[in-house]
Design a protein around this motif. Structure first.
Motif, PDB file in Angstrom:
ATOM      1  N   THR B  54       0.838  -1.202   0.000  1.00  0.00           N
ATOM      2  CA  THR B  54       0.000   0.000   0.000  1.00  0.00           C
ATOM      3  C   THR B  54       0.872   1.251   0.000  1.00  0.00           C
ATOM      4  N   SER B  55       0.218   2.411   0.058  1.00  0.00           N
ATOM      5  CA  SER B  55       0.957   3.675   0.065  1.00  0.00           C
ATOM      6  C   SER B  55       1.257   4.096   1.500  1.00  0.00           C
ATOM      7  N   ALA B  56       2.147   5.065   1.655  1.00  0.00           N
ATOM      8  CA  ALA B  56       2.501   5.552   2.991  1.00  0.00           C
ATOM      9  C   ALA B  56       1.262   6.091   3.711  1.00  0.00           C
ATOM     10  N   GLU B  57       0.391   6.790   2.960  1.00  0.00           N
ATOM     11  CA  GLU B  57      -0.801   7.388   3.580  1.00  0.00           C
ATOM     12  C   GLU B  57      -1.723   6.318   4.165  1.00  0.00           C
ATOM     13  N   LEU B  58      -1.867   5.205   3.434  1.00  0.00           N
ATOM     14  CA  LEU B  58      -2.842   4.199   3.853  1.00  0.00           C
ATOM     15  C   LEU B  58      -2.247   3.159   4.800  1.00  0.00           C
ATOM     16  N   ALA B  59      -0.916   3.072   4.868  1.00  0.00           N
ATOM     17  CA  ALA B  59      -0.290   2.068   5.734  1.00  0.00           C
ATOM     18  C   ALA B  59      -0.738   2.264   7.180  1.00  0.00           C
ATOM     19  N   LYS B  68       2.917  -8.856   6.584  1.00  0.00           N
ATOM     20  CA  LYS B  68       3.942  -7.824   6.508  1.00  0.00           C
ATOM     21  C   LYS B  68       3.440  -6.695   5.609  1.00  0.00           C
ATOM     22  N   VAL B  69       3.488  -5.466   6.130  1.00  0.00           N
ATOM     23  CA  VAL B  69       3.007  -4.313   5.354  1.00  0.00           C
ATOM     24  C   VAL B  69       4.195  -3.638   4.666  1.00  0.00           C
ATOM     25  N   ILE B  70       4.127  -3.564   3.350  1.00  0.00           N
ATOM     26  CA  ILE B  70       5.199  -2.929   2.576  1.00  0.00           C
ATOM     27  C   ILE B  70       4.646  -1.657   1.930  1.00  0.00           C
ATOM     28  N   VAL B  71       5.344  -0.540   2.158  1.00  0.00           N
ATOM     29  CA  VAL B  71       4.932   0.735   1.566  1.00  0.00           C
ATOM     30  C   VAL B  71       5.605   0.904   0.205  1.00  0.00           C
ATOM     31  N   ILE B  72       4.794   1.150  -0.815  1.00  0.00           N
ATOM     32  CA  ILE B  72       5.307   1.395  -2.169  1.00  0.00           C
ATOM     33  C   ILE B  72       5.141   2.888  -2.480  1.00  0.00           C
ATOM     34  N   ASN B  73       6.218   3.531  -2.882  1.00  0.00           N
ATOM     35  CA  ASN B  73       6.149   4.961  -3.216  1.00  0.00           C
ATOM     36  C   ASN B  73       5.635   5.193  -4.630  1.00  0.00           C
ATOM     37  N   ASN B  74       6.156   4.416  -5.564  1.00  0.00           N
ATOM     38  CA  ASN B  74       5.762   4.584  -6.961  1.00  0.00           C
ATOM     39  C   ASN B  74       5.073   3.306  -7.448  1.00  0.00           C
ATOM     40  N   PHE B  75       3.746   3.367  -7.538  1.00  0.00           N
ATOM     41  CA  PHE B  75       2.954   2.182  -7.891  1.00  0.00           C
ATOM     42  C   PHE B  75       3.196   1.739  -9.328  1.00  0.00           C
ATOM     43  N   THR B  76       3.776   2.618 -10.141  1.00  0.00           N
ATOM     44  CA  THR B  76       3.958   2.269 -11.549  1.00  0.00           C
ATOM     45  C   THR B  76       5.369   1.734 -11.805  1.00  0.00           C
ATOM     46  N   ASP B  77       6.193   1.666 -10.764  1.00  0.00           N
ATOM     47  CA  ASP B  77       7.582   1.248 -10.925  1.00  0.00           C
ATOM     48  C   ASP B  77       7.733  -0.229 -10.524  1.00  0.00           C
ATOM     49  N   VAL B  78       7.737  -1.091 -11.531  1.00  0.00           N
ATOM     50  CA  VAL B  78       7.824  -2.533 -11.257  1.00  0.00           C
ATOM     51  C   VAL B  78       9.146  -2.869 -10.558  1.00  0.00           C
ATOM     52  N   ASN B  79      10.195  -2.096 -10.868  1.00  0.00           N
ATOM     53  CA  ASN B  79      11.495  -2.353 -10.224  1.00  0.00           C
ATOM     54  C   ASN B  79      11.433  -2.129  -8.717  1.00  0.00           C
ATOM     55  N   GLU B  80      10.784  -1.038  -8.298  1.00  0.00           N
ATOM     56  CA  GLU B  80      10.665  -0.777  -6.853  1.00  0.00           C
ATOM     57  C   GLU B  80       9.878  -1.892  -6.181  1.00  0.00           C
ATOM     58  N   ILE B  81       8.766  -2.290  -6.800  1.00  0.00           N
ATOM     59  CA  ILE B  81       7.921  -3.330  -6.212  1.00  0.00           C
ATOM     60  C   ILE B  81       8.703  -4.645  -6.129  1.00  0.00           C
ATOM     61  N   THR B  82       9.450  -4.947  -7.186  1.00  0.00           N
ATOM     62  CA  THR B  82      10.236  -6.186  -7.214  1.00  0.00           C
ATOM     63  C   THR B  82      11.290  -6.186  -6.106  1.00  0.00           C
ATOM     64  N   GLU B  83      12.003  -5.066  -5.984  1.00  0.00           N
ATOM     65  CA  GLU B  83      13.053  -4.988  -4.953  1.00  0.00           C
ATOM     66  C   GLU B  83      12.480  -5.164  -3.555  1.00  0.00           C
ATOM     67  N   LYS B  84      11.363  -4.479  -3.279  1.00  0.00           N
ATOM     68  CA  LYS B  84      10.794  -4.533  -1.937  1.00  0.00           C
ATOM     69  C   LYS B  84      10.202  -5.905  -1.636  1.00  0.00           C
ATOM     70  N   LEU B  85       9.592  -6.540  -2.645  1.00  0.00           N
ATOM     71  CA  LEU B  85       9.075  -7.891  -2.442  1.00  0.00           C
ATOM     72  C   LEU B  85      10.229  -8.872  -2.233  1.00  0.00           C
ATOM     73  N   ASP B  86      11.273  -8.670  -3.009  1.00  0.00           N
ATOM     74  CA  ASP B  86      12.412  -9.568  -2.950  1.00  0.00           C
ATOM     75  C   ASP B  86      13.037  -9.595  -1.552  1.00  0.00           C
ATOM     76  N   GLN B  87      13.062  -8.403  -0.905  1.00  0.00           N
ATOM     77  CA  GLN B  87      13.620  -8.315   0.446  1.00  0.00           C
ATOM     78  C   GLN B  87      12.745  -9.013   1.477  1.00  0.00           C
ATOM     79  N   SER B  88      11.434  -9.150   1.168  1.00  0.00           N
ATOM     80  CA  SER B  88      10.496  -9.667   2.150  1.00  0.00           C
ATOM     81  C   SER B  88      10.168 -11.137   1.980  1.00  0.00           C
TER      82      SER B  88
END
Lengths: 162, 91
Positions: B54-59, B68-88
């Motif tokens: 989710t976003s920082a506002e809704l977390a 586990k709640v992961i905050v995504i800053n840019n919902f359109t950036d598959v790289n950011e989502i991949t990196e954050k999922l990969d860590q979790s």
């Protein structure tokens, strides 16, 4: 229906001047009302969603997806497009200031998914997004979207070597 | 692996996030279901999920959940989502 087909002239405002985020969302609402997708009430609902939940609709740098939920104020699925001459702050820590607001109305949870998939592809491409933000007419916006839909975009996330 | 993508209304931003999270899972070669939810149903959906995106506002509104709640800053950036999922995701 493609993204470009969802954006008749009445749905598009380019290089618009607004005082604040509220006016930007109102303009996105106007584009939905003018093409017959929603009633005025939907615009109020979009603003209410921002008052209730904060600027979570600012989901990418410079980009806000204004929307509310399916309701009686939604007459059919529709999109609207507002690019701003000067960006405005929505209060988003990660993604302010905003230069492009897309308004979205959906009568249910399914009917707009195809167009959302196309939108996801467009938003993922920084070069295309920059081009779209500086487009100065509805026809320009549509022609860029059509070009991208026909596969002439610079790159997509899938083929970036991940 | 069950992932819930949360937004305020469940039709807009969470749908984009769901689509991009699915792309991220494919890129990582991880099997998983991604569901879009609005903030009203998110806590229920999170009960059976492994990860909430989710976003920082809704977390903050999602609050304490077992997932586990992961905050995504840019919902359109598959790289950011991949990196954050990969860590979790433990693999």
């Amino acid at each position: 229906m493609t993204l470009a087909e969802q954006l008749p002239d009445a749905a598009v405002a380019t290089r618009a001047t607004v005082r604040d985020w509220r006016e930007a969302v109102q303009l996105a609402g106007r584009g939905l009302v003018d093409q017959g997708a929603t009633t005025e009430r939907y615009t109020d609902e979009m603003l209410q969603a921002l008052d209730d939940h904060g600027p979570y609709i600012v989901i990418a740098p410079g980009f806000a997806l204004a929307h509310s939920r399916p309701s009686e104020a939604v007459l059919r699925a529709g999109l609207s497009w507002v690019s701003l001459a000067e960006p405005v702050e929505f209060g988003s820590e990660a993604n302010d200031p905003v230069s492009l607001v897309i308004g979205l109305a959906a009568p249910d949870h399914q009917s707009h998914l195809e167009v959302m998939a196309e939108l996801a592809g467009v938003l993922a491409d920084d070069a295309v997004l920059a081009e779209l933000m500086s487009a100065d007419s509805a026809a320009d916006v549509r022609s860029i979207l059509n070009r991208v839909a026909h596969g002439d975009a610079a790159s997509t996330p899938e083929d970036s070597g991940m | 692996m069950k992932i819930v993508a949360v937004c305020g209304m469940g039709i807009g931003t969470s749908v984009l996030l769901k689509m991009n999270a699915e792309k991220a899972l494919r890129a990582m070669d991880v099997d998983g279901d991604v569901e879009a939810a609005d903030i009203g149903t998110a806590r229920g959906a999170a009960r059976t999920a492994d990860i909430v995106l989710t976003s920082a506002e809704l977390a903050e509104e999602v609050g304490e959940v077992s997932a586990k709640v992961i905050v995504i800053n840019n919902f359109t950036d598959v790289n950011e989502i991949t990196e954050k999922l990969d860590q979790s995701i433990e693999r």
